[in-house]
Design an enzyme around this catalytic site. Structure first.
Site: not given
Length: 311
Positions: A250-251
């Site tokens: 979840e960058v």
């Protein structure tokens, strides 16, 4: 009924390696319980202590009360032969103690439940955006600023008790230290670690729901990697497993897109896509962690973002 334990064809008096369980251990075993009239002795055979633990768990679950229930004081076991081995070498449970703090006694109870079901990996999702309950001896201000309260933490003694309690049940403990995202709790003590986000040309301005005033570890600062190397080294000295989980999920690129510093960084490094900024962080972090002697696990997200990953 007496239970005789042998390993590799040798008696239980021989030396057995019962250190720390590792990936790929032989957990197979055989268990023979004869008809009582023929023998009052049952046999358990396993090549490793971990297989022996699984066999003892099976043996305990075969024991049942007599017809009179608990009042009869009779415990019975039926004649049986068991040849058992795990279909999967990795049989894990993940517990998240960052979003919802779990007292140590709850962790130990979960390890008991895992042992009953022959699970062998406790994936400890220890820290995240919401809190940092791990008491770091190298950076003691992290938990002081990042835990929910000073009571909602795991001291070094707590962590060692969990690791040893798990070991005695044939369970590995793999910690997860998630970066470059999921680091807000850490940044309460070290805000300079995160990338400043911009709105209308002004830094440290949130743009909800896309990003807060600062997001994602700052890959432009060499100090980011120096700091993380020291924290990874502390984890290496604290936990006994060969593996660490690095998260790396979840960058979201919204903050990086808003940043003129990131734009200049990309030009300087001949980057045309934000996934290359993520790749820069991932490659350098993997190299640092491997240099500490760790084997690594990550979530699939970098691959989904088009980041080439070599584990």
């Amino acid at each position: 009924m007496h239970l005789e334990i042998t390993g590799n064809g040798q008696s239980s008096g021989s030396t057995v390696n019962c250190g720390y369980p590792q990936q790929g251990e032989d957990e197979a075993y055989s268990l023979q319980v004869p008809i009582v009239e023929q023998s009052h002795r049952a046999w358990l055979q396993a090549a490793t202590v971990w297989g022996g633990l699984r066999a003892l768990e099976t043996f305990s679950q075969l024991v049942h009360e007599g017809d009179g229930g608990s009042s009869s004081h009779h415990l019975l076991i039926n004649q049986t032969t068991v040849q058992d081995f795990p279909r999967f070498k990795y049989r894990g449970v993940l517990l998240d103690t960052a979003r919802h703090y779990l007292p140590k006694k709850v962790l130990l109870a979960n390890l008991d439940a895992m042992s009953f079901n022959k699970m062998n990996v406790f994936h400890w999702h220890l820290v995240d955006d919401q809190s940092f309950p791990f008491v770091s001896t190298r950076f003691p201000t992290i938990h002081a600023a990042g835990a929910y309260t000073r009571r909602h933490v795991y001291t070094p003694a707590d962590v060692q008790e969990v690791i040893e309690y798990a070991r005695m049940r044939g369970i590995r403990v793999i910690p997860e230290l998630d970066t470059p995202g999921h680091t807000h709790a850490m940044a309460r003590a070290f805000p300079e670690l995160l990338t400043p986000c911009y709105k209308n040309g002004v830094p440290y301005q949130p743009d909800f729901p896309h990003n807060s005033e600062m997001e994602i570890l700052n890959p432009m600062r060499p100090q980011t990697f120096t700091f993380m190397r020291e924290l990874f080294a502390e984890f290496k000295g604290t936990f006994r497993d060969a593996f660490i989980h690095l998260g790396m999920d979840e960058v979201f690129y919204s903050c990086w897109r808003s940043s003129p510093e990131i734009a200049r960084f990309m030009v300087a490094h001949n980057m045309s896509d934000y996934s290359q900024v993520e790749e820069f962080y991932v490659r350098r972090t993997l190299a640092e962690v491997k240099s500490l002697g760790y084997k690594v696990i990550i979530w699939q997200d970098p691959v989904d973002n088009g980041v080439p990953v070599s584990l």
